[in-house]
Design a protein around this motif. Sequence first.
Motif: not given
Length: 106
Positions: A6-15, A44-47, A79-80, A98-101
């Motif tokens: 199954g798939q869950i969103t990251l915000i759902d996982l945090i909840g 986090i950059d990967t995400i 990761r979690v 580089k992009k989100f420093k």
Amino acid sequence: MNLNIGQITLIDLIGMLERKEVIINRNYQRGSDIWPATARSYFIDTILQDFPFPKIYLYQAFSKETNKPYKELVDGQQRVTTIQDFYHNKFALSNTSKKFKGLRFR
């Protein structure tokens, strides 16, 4: 054994973690501070770049005490906890990103 993909969103996982619906079993998981800051920032950059990352594996069990199902984290603790710490503004991204420093979740 039943396998359910199954798939869950990251915000759902945090909840789910905050509601204790997902448990990190410290009996067989490594310490949560294994990854250095650069690895956490890179992940986090990967995400944020929308790149794929390895799956997080959960095992569903049933609690006799609460009479409710719960999930136990089998693989993906670093990761979690990195996702959770970034969400709770516990670190800013390093120059590994580089992009989100310097970016924090908030």
